[in-house]
Design a protein around this motif. Structure first.
Motif, mmCIF file in Angstrom:
data_model
loop_
_atom_site.group_PDB
_atom_site.id
_atom_site.type_symbol
_atom_site.label_atom_id
_atom_site.label_comp_id
_atom_site.label_asym_id
_atom_site.label_seq_id
_atom_site.Cartn_x
_atom_site.Cartn_y
_atom_site.Cartn_z
ATOM 1 N N UNK A 8 0.852 -1.169 0.003
ATOM 2 C CA UNK A 8 -0.032 0.139 0.208
ATOM 3 C C UNK A 8 0.967 1.212 -0.021
ATOM 4 N N UNK A 9 0.734 2.142 -0.919
ATOM 5 C CA UNK A 9 1.282 3.394 -0.926
ATOM 6 C C UNK A 9 0.350 4.689 -1.302
ATOM 7 N N UNK A 10 -0.116 5.103 -0.234
ATOM 8 C CA UNK A 10 -0.823 6.275 -0.501
ATOM 9 C C UNK A 10 -0.247 7.490 0.531
ATOM 10 N N UNK A 11 -0.744 8.594 0.105
ATOM 11 C CA UNK A 11 -0.093 9.877 1.115
ATOM 12 C C UNK A 11 -0.383 9.645 2.506
ATOM 13 N N UNK A 12 -1.303 8.951 2.938
ATOM 14 C CA UNK A 12 -1.434 8.677 4.403
ATOM 15 C C UNK A 12 -0.902 7.247 4.836
ATOM 16 N N UNK A 13 -0.555 6.436 4.009
ATOM 17 C CA UNK A 13 0.051 5.180 4.831
ATOM 18 C C UNK A 13 0.902 4.345 3.546
ATOM 19 N N UNK A 14 1.916 3.939 4.093
ATOM 20 C CA UNK A 14 2.811 3.109 3.467
ATOM 21 C C UNK A 14 2.914 1.915 4.132
ATOM 22 N N UNK A 15 2.720 0.670 3.417
ATOM 23 C CA UNK A 15 2.626 -0.537 3.937
ATOM 24 C C UNK A 15 3.598 -1.351 3.404
ATOM 25 N N UNK A 16 4.431 -2.179 4.061
ATOM 26 C CA UNK A 16 5.603 -2.973 3.606
ATOM 27 C C UNK A 16 5.383 -4.299 4.091
ATOM 28 N N UNK A 17 5.593 -5.449 3.477
ATOM 29 C CA UNK A 17 5.558 -6.660 3.898
ATOM 30 C C UNK A 17 6.340 -7.676 3.524
ATOM 31 N N UNK A 18 6.871 -8.502 4.358
ATOM 32 C CA UNK A 18 7.778 -9.383 4.018
ATOM 33 C C UNK A 18 7.492 -10.884 4.737
ATOM 34 N N UNK A 19 7.709 -11.804 3.786
ATOM 35 C CA UNK A 19 7.235 -13.220 4.104
ATOM 36 C C UNK A 19 8.283 -14.027 3.031
ATOM 37 N N UNK A 20 9.257 -14.886 3.443
ATOM 38 C CA UNK A 20 10.200 -15.782 2.600
ATOM 39 C C UNK A 20 9.315 -16.801 2.527
ATOM 40 N N UNK A 67 11.698 -18.625 13.161
ATOM 41 C CA UNK A 67 12.560 -17.972 12.467
ATOM 42 C C UNK A 67 11.974 -17.399 10.968
ATOM 43 N N UNK A 68 10.691 -17.693 10.676
ATOM 44 C CA UNK A 68 10.191 -17.368 9.379
ATOM 45 C C UNK A 68 8.978 -16.622 9.700
ATOM 46 N N UNK A 69 8.922 -15.413 10.799
ATOM 47 C CA UNK A 69 7.676 -14.750 10.845
ATOM 48 C C UNK A 69 7.181 -13.938 9.544
ATOM 49 N N UNK A 70 5.656 -13.806 9.353
ATOM 50 C CA UNK A 70 5.132 -12.765 8.517
ATOM 51 C C UNK A 70 5.508 -11.325 8.989
ATOM 52 N N UNK A 71 6.123 -10.269 8.358
ATOM 53 C CA UNK A 71 6.410 -9.256 8.828
ATOM 54 C C UNK A 71 5.586 -8.159 8.134
ATOM 55 N N UNK A 85 4.939 -5.292 12.900
ATOM 56 C CA UNK A 85 4.338 -6.474 13.246
ATOM 57 C C UNK A 85 4.949 -7.440 12.972
ATOM 58 N N UNK A 86 5.381 -8.753 13.551
ATOM 59 C CA UNK A 86 6.017 -9.838 13.241
ATOM 60 C C UNK A 86 4.951 -10.950 13.838
ATOM 61 N N UNK A 87 4.296 -11.723 12.943
ATOM 62 C CA UNK A 87 3.355 -12.588 13.105
ATOM 63 C C UNK A 87 4.020 -13.923 12.999
ATOM 64 N N UNK A 88 4.067 -14.728 14.208
ATOM 65 C CA UNK A 88 4.571 -16.025 13.941
ATOM 66 C C UNK A 88 3.592 -16.939 13.981
#
Length: 161
Positions: A8-20, A67-71, A85-88
């Motif tokens: 998500x990339x809007x003027x009010x919010x930027x959301x970055x996700x990482x899950x290998x 060692x593999x959380x959804x970030x 937020x790191x979700x295990x």
């Protein structure tokens, strides 16, 4: 496999996700297969072999869980907060900081043998850093860091503290 991505990339919010997910799936499958081989006696000649396989399987599954959380990193211009937020599998860890304390997003580098490994971190005004990724990777994060810093700069300019 992309290490991180902007969802998500809007003027009010930027959301970055990482899950290998590719690496995580491989470790999960390896752990479950090893555990199953130990439990059902596949290719084992003694009880010690089965116990060893069960131990390796349990250890591998535990490694995958830890060692593999959804970030998810959320930069919120309205609440003036950044949240990591790191979700295990069994829990979530949430860390928040005011956007005003955030200096920049940068790559943190580490050398391993002859390879330069990097991960993204948030650099705070007191010099401390908050890692955005669990581990290091050889993929450059320049483009992602640049976009996040541009969003942060635009947010500061539109909402002066």
């Amino acid at each position: 496999m992309k290490p991180m991505r902007i969802v998500e990339d809007t003027p009010d919010r930027l959301v970055i996700e990482h899950f290998p997910w590719v690496l995580a799936a491989f470790v999960w499958i390896l752990g479950i297969a090893t555990l199953g081989a130990g439990l059902f006696g596949v290719q084992t000649e003694s009880v010690l072999d089965r116990v060893l396989l069960i131990g390796i399987g349990v250890g591998t599954v535990a490694f995958a869980v830890c060692f593999f959380p959804f970030v998810r990193i959320t930069f919120d211009g309205q609440s003036r907060q950044v949240e990591r937020r790191r979700a295990y599998l069994d829990r979530a860890r949430i860390l928040t900081a005011p956007l005003d304390r955030l200096q920049r997003i940068r790559q943190q580098a580490e050398w391993s043998d002859d390879a330069r490994l990097v991960r993204l971190v948030l650099e705070l005004d007191d010099g401390s850093v908050i890692p955005l990724e669990t581990g290091f990777s050889s993929s450059s994060r320049d483009k992602l860091a640049g976009r996040a810093n541009a969003w942060l700069s635009a947010t500061r300019n539109s909402n002066p503290a």
